[in-house]
Design a protein around this motif. Structure first.
Motif, short mmCIF file in Angstrom:
data_model
loop_
_atom_site.label_atom_id
_atom_site.label_comp_id
_atom_site.label_asym_id
_atom_site.label_seq_id
_atom_site.Cartn_x
_atom_site.Cartn_y
_atom_site.Cartn_z
N LEU A 1 39.45 73.33 15.95
CA LEU A 1 39.55 72.26 16.96
C LEU A 1 38.20 71.59 17.18
O LEU A 1 37.16 72.24 17.17
N ALA B 1 46.25 72.12 28.43
CA ALA B 1 45.71 73.01 27.39
C ALA B 1 44.99 72.18 26.31
O ALA B 1 44.12 72.69 25.61
N ALA B 2 45.37 70.90 26.21
CA ALA B 2 44.80 70.05 25.16
C ALA B 2 43.93 68.93 25.69
O ALA B 2 43.08 68.41 24.96
N TYR C 1 40.98 68.01 23.12
CA TYR C 1 40.86 68.91 21.95
C TYR C 1 41.76 68.37 20.85
O TYR C 1 42.93 68.05 21.11
N LEU D 1 49.76 72.68 21.23
CA LEU D 1 49.14 72.60 22.56
C LEU D 1 49.76 71.45 23.35
O LEU D 1 49.98 70.36 22.80
N ARG E 1 44.99 78.17 23.51
CA ARG E 1 43.98 77.40 22.78
C ARG E 1 42.90 78.33 22.22
O ARG E 1 42.46 78.16 21.09
#
Ligand code: RFL
Length: 395
Positions: free
Chosen positions: A181, A290-291, A276, A286, A173
């Motif tokens: 983002l 991670a997201a 995100y 992602l 990321r």
């Protein structure tokens, strides 16, 4: 995998992170005959020992069934009931099924261990452990490249797609340029003390509201469970001695018969939700933590990660087999409504379970509201439908 130069190799997908999402994605791609390499900074035994989630939800069970992997991957009994308590008085609720499929009590550790065996030992999958210094090169008009270092030196992987399965503190990321983002975040204002103990869940898993705060006991394998105790943000794990943990469990569950047992580990988690967006940038996607992050109250973090894998694996299959990249281009748009549905549910559930805890703050009125909501959630047809819509998200 093709070898292009000395330490440069080619593959279709590079997956960063061998956790729940990375290993599931690699297994599906491997089964579909799509070349992939997984890069992981830890070693195999560390990952197989890592204790986390405990329930695989009905949607994820269905996904594994579609790949004919349920029996190989999902150990553990079918999860059917949960005991919600208010000041010691419990009510057993049935966990919603989806199209006749139930959730499964299968710890994340068991799932990850089984995935590892399936992928590495039975399918000759390519997972590279103990790597460091991962570099991501995802430039417009070029095939992506991933560089990394291991004990034998530095290496380069040229690929078509990169999957960022390396959780909240990973590097994929942060490789996305600033400004691409948007981070959406919500701090709940309280924390959980999580304690892994040598005492199994003997009846139903428990979620309880008490005058002293929320407490939960969830299964973590046949001999262990994890207790979660609501506590103020100013606390830390070091302030919670084992005796204090057990005294507080007895108090909050209003059950003096609970005996102290070995506490294997304790940690402190401030509760927060994060998303995100978008969940992709050029050829990088992602996945999972991670997201997005959800508070553990909702027991959905791993399940959301598995949902992302479901959508991304299908999209990669379409792109590679049919040369149709439309599903990949729409990955983020497809996944995010489902994630927001769950964030909505997680905030609602988390606030309800915690705000009702301290009567000096919010009064006993809130506790009765929580009771009514739980009854509605699990018993009324409308609410059951609503809950199953939450469960179903944007299927
Ligand atoms: P994972 O499983 O953490 O895997 C990420 C992997 O990436 C590696 N990594 C790197 N590798 C290479 N280079 C780097 N720079 C790297 N940085 C990181 C890591 O070593 C790791 O192997 O993330 P993934 O795949 O996104 O899966 C998400 C789930 O693990 C997570 O959402 C759940 O564990 C959340 N969660 C729960 N989810 C549920 O659905 N139900 C639950 O009951 C539940 N309980 C929990 C939880 C999370 C907890 N933690 C993390 C505090 C209970 C706990 C205690």
């Amino acid at each position: 995998m093709k070898i292009a130069q000395n330490n440069t190799e080619e593959t279709t997908v590079v997956i960063i992170g061998a956790g729940a999402s990375g290993l599931t994605l690699a297994t599906f791609l491997q089964m579909a005959g799509i070349a992939c390499i997984v890069l992981e900074r830890r070693n195999r035994s560390y990952i197989e020992m890592r204790q986390r989630a405990g329930v695989v939800d009905a949607r994820a069970v269905r996904m594994f069934e579609q790949w004919d992997l349920t029996d190989k991957l999902l150990a553990g009994p079918v999860a059917t009931t949960i005991d919600y308590r208010l000041n010691g008085i419990g009510r057993i609720f049935k966990i919603t099924e989806e199209d006749g499929i139930s959730s499964r009590f299968c710890t994340q550790q068991m799932l990850v261990g089984n995935l590892m065996r399936e992928l590495l030992d039975n399918m000759s999958g390519d997972v590279r452990f103990d790597v460091s210094d991962i570099g991501i090169h995802n430039e417009e008009g070029h095939r992506p490249k991933v560089t990394y270092t291991d004990a034998s030196g530095s290496h380069e992987l040229v690929c078509d797609y990169i999957a960022g399965c390396d959780a909240d503190r990973g590097i994929t990321r942060s490789s996305i340029p600033e400004g691409v983002l948007t981070k959406y975040t919500h701090e709940f204002g309280y924390a959980w003390l999580a304690a892994l103990v040598e005492a199994p869940v003997t009846g139903n898993p428990i979620m309880a509201i008490s005058d002293h705060g929320c407490v939960a006991q969830l299964p973590r394998g046949p001999h262990r469970s994890r207790y979660y105790l609501q506590c103020p943000l100013r606390d830390g794990a070091e302030e919670w001695t084992d005796d204090r943990v057990w005294n507080e469990i007895r108090l909050r569950l209003n059950d003096e018969s609970i005996q102290n047992a070995i506490v294997h580990d304790k940690f402190f988690v401030p509760l927060r939700s994060v998303v995100y967006a978008p969940m992709q940038y050029r050829n990088l996607f992602l996945v999972g933590d991670a997201a997005h992050l959800v508070p553990p109250t909702s027991a959905k973090g791993m399940n959301l990660a598995l949902y992302d894998v479901d959508i991304l694996s299908q999209a990669i299959l379409k792109a590679v087999r049919d040369k149709d990249t439309s599903a990949l281009e729409n990955y983020s748009e497809t996944v995010l409504p489902h994630i927001w549905n769950y964030q909505d549910f997680a905030v609602w559930m988390t606030d309800m379970m915690h705000d009702a805890g301290d009567p000096t703050q919010n009064g006993t009125f809130r506790q009765q509201i929580a009771r009514a909501r739980l009854d509605n959630l699990f018993n009324s047809e409308t609410a059951a439908h609503l809950h199953s819509e939450y469960q179903r998200g944007t299927n």
